[in-house]
Design an enzyme around this catalytic site. Sequence first.
Site, mmCIF file in Angstrom:
data_model
loop_
_atom_site.group_PDB
_atom_site.id
_atom_site.type_symbol
_atom_site.label_atom_id
_atom_site.label_comp_id
_atom_site.label_asym_id
_atom_site.label_seq_id
_atom_site.Cartn_x
_atom_site.Cartn_y
_atom_site.Cartn_z
ATOM 1 N N PRO A 450 5.802 -1.316 4.180
ATOM 2 C CA PRO A 450 6.079 -2.218 3.055
ATOM 3 C C PRO A 450 6.859 -1.465 1.978
ATOM 4 O O PRO A 450 6.278 -0.802 1.123
ATOM 5 C CB PRO A 450 4.677 -2.627 2.582
ATOM 6 C CG PRO A 450 3.788 -1.513 3.004
ATOM 7 C CD PRO A 450 4.372 -0.951 4.252
ATOM 8 N N ASP A 626 6.939 3.790 -0.078
ATOM 9 C CA ASP A 626 5.942 3.084 0.718
ATOM 10 C C ASP A 626 4.877 2.543 -0.231
ATOM 11 O O ASP A 626 4.108 3.316 -0.836
ATOM 12 C CB ASP A 626 5.325 4.049 1.742
ATOM 13 C CG ASP A 626 4.387 3.365 2.719
ATOM 14 O OD1 ASP A 626 3.889 2.267 2.390
ATOM 15 O OD2 ASP A 626 4.137 3.931 3.799
ATOM 16 N N HIS A 627 4.811 1.210 -0.366
ATOM 17 C CA HIS A 627 3.931 0.598 -1.355
ATOM 18 C C HIS A 627 2.449 0.778 -1.018
ATOM 19 O O HIS A 627 1.571 0.570 -1.868
ATOM 20 C CB HIS A 627 4.256 -0.899 -1.473
ATOM 21 C CG HIS A 627 3.965 -1.466 -2.821
ATOM 22 N ND1 HIS A 627 3.062 -0.903 -3.700
ATOM 23 C CD2 HIS A 627 4.447 -2.560 -3.480
ATOM 24 C CE1 HIS A 627 3.001 -1.603 -4.808
ATOM 25 N NE2 HIS A 627 3.839 -2.639 -4.703
ATOM 26 N N ARG A 628 2.135 1.196 0.221
ATOM 27 C CA ARG A 628 0.741 1.445 0.577
ATOM 28 C C ARG A 628 0.215 2.704 -0.117
ATOM 29 O O ARG A 628 -0.987 2.858 -0.320
ATOM 30 C CB ARG A 628 0.599 1.601 2.093
ATOM 31 C CG ARG A 628 0.941 0.352 2.879
ATOM 32 C CD ARG A 628 0.965 0.644 4.366
ATOM 33 N NE ARG A 628 1.951 1.663 4.718
ATOM 34 C CZ ARG A 628 2.099 2.183 5.939
ATOM 35 N NH1 ARG A 628 1.307 1.764 6.932
ATOM 36 N NH2 ARG A 628 3.012 3.093 6.167
#
Length: 654
Positions: A450, A626-628
């Site tokens: 994401p 990486d939005h995680r």
Amino acid sequence: MQITTPDIGVDKATVAEILVKVGDSIAENDSLVLLESDKASVEVPSTSAGVVKSILIKEGDSVTEGTVLLELETAGAAPAAKAEEVAKPAPVAETAAPVAAPQTVAQPAVTSSQVVEVQVPDIGVEKALVAEILVKVGESIAENDSLVLLESDKASVEVPSTVSGTIESIEVKQGDSVKEGVVLIKVKTTSAAAPAPVAPSVETPAPAAVAQAAAPVQQAQPAGDVEIQVPDLGVDKAVVAEILVQVGDKVEVDQSLVVVESDKATVEVPSTVAGVVKAIHLQSGQSVSQGVLLATIAAEGQAAAPVAAATPGPAATKAETVPMAAPAAKVEAPVAATQGADKLTKEQQAANAKVYAGPAVRKLARELGVILAQVKTSGEHGRVMKDDVYAYVKQRLTAPVEAPKAAAAAVASGLPSLPDFSAFGGVEEKVLTRLQQVSIPQLSLNNFIPQVTQFDLADITELETWRNDLKGNFKKEGISLTIMAFIIKAVAHLLKEEREFAGHLADDGKSVLLRNEIHMGIAVATPDGLTVPVLRNPDQKTIKQIAVELGELSKKARDKKLSPKDLQGANFTITSLGAIGGTAFTPLVNWPQVAILGISPATMQPVWNGKEFEPRLMLPLSLSYDHRVINGADAARFSNKLTKLLADIRSLLL
């Protein structure tokens, strides 16, 4: 009794196939061995009935007239043979005088210098250019020292010296086009003359039983089988792009065996020993990883000791040769059987049977899965030669590989097949480079990340002024000082504070792995595609050191000289569009990293200073993450800190 190679009309022939095994009972005129030259294939028949006692050659060996092929134990002739051997001391004594002649002739070669020609090895291509000559006439060199750098469109290869000595003459010049067998350099050496007396020593026992028994001892020189494995390539998997050697080839230490390609680079895997290629366990197009068995090499031993041990008599020679030759035959047979069994269908094998080719060529075609009817022939009367098969395979290696395409489609989340464009003017197919093809699976991993991109602008007006003041002195030292060196230093400094940006998401998704060191990937555009060499510990280096290493890595990338270590271990990447153009872009996070910084060309823009607009040099930044692992606020804070560092680089000293 011994069966030797008859006169087959050529100087040398290759053992294409051994048709019997130790212990087989054979009749007179039964075929024993298939020999093949560039002119013909010849089956050597037995001159007597008996039982195969030992096989003294193996497939791929080069033999000449008189070479001992195997030993037969004949039922009726055994006592007579023993009687003849007992009665033969007299002939041995009679030949003592002639023996002295070749030995005295060989003595001057031992005491005087010898000039050895270093030739172009098999580098996997028909022609290559002399890119650089690494030695000078009169220079002393050691064995395996690099002499000449050759370059082709596939690779750069340093040709090592096969001996120690002094450079006598250089036979080529920079820019010359050369191919396999061309003499590059002549080396004057005294030590290299040592092998010369070995040949007379084989001929020293004039009786056939002794002379012919000594010959296979030299062929049985290998001190043991060495298994060459795929080294650490810096990636989980890579594809075998090209196999540079064949079974039976003699290889030197550090000679390239296989070319493997990943999404990061093309790497040639070298041999760790000198010897003869006994088996190749990989195929072109096969996916491999670290530790996979690549090839088996019969490592070379010392020739002098076995010859000396063999000279007392035929019995000692046979006793030493049998245990080495017999296992070789046992190993080769199952390898050929397993490799050739399922490469071609029955229909394809039937089609091959209609083509004019020798048994060894047909066997090679079965092993490589080649349909002979598709091979362009070069032999007389349309006969297919081994070189024709190899040329066909090499040509196929440069064609689009279907297996990687299928794998790429699978990773790309099951995209449907393309429609038929023939009704709309048709298409023209342009094949991707090998580097681009193998990059597709890695790039497709981004579908599972994401990703978000944070954009910002950094005022580098003062930084650019300072760079212009410095670059003149740097240029005198041969150093190119670009704005990238300052950006790398600033980012490295920031990553020590914002460690998550240089970390990795754990496999279980419950933690972030924070790295103890900073190793920065720098994307470099090459004619074959994008590659990402790694700059080590930039946080511990000066701007000048970074500029020097940055130039070296970029040059190695463009010259295809990056090693696997040059591509490993990055935990953050910077990619720049330089002066190409554009205002911003969204670079793809390179898994397993969690962030990447994109740099677009700087432009002069009007900036309000509270009183008026003034021209400022503004650098666009694109931070993908990486939005995680990284939140939007964290990314905004990171890019804001970076703009302040670049606006006033002096803050790095605080």
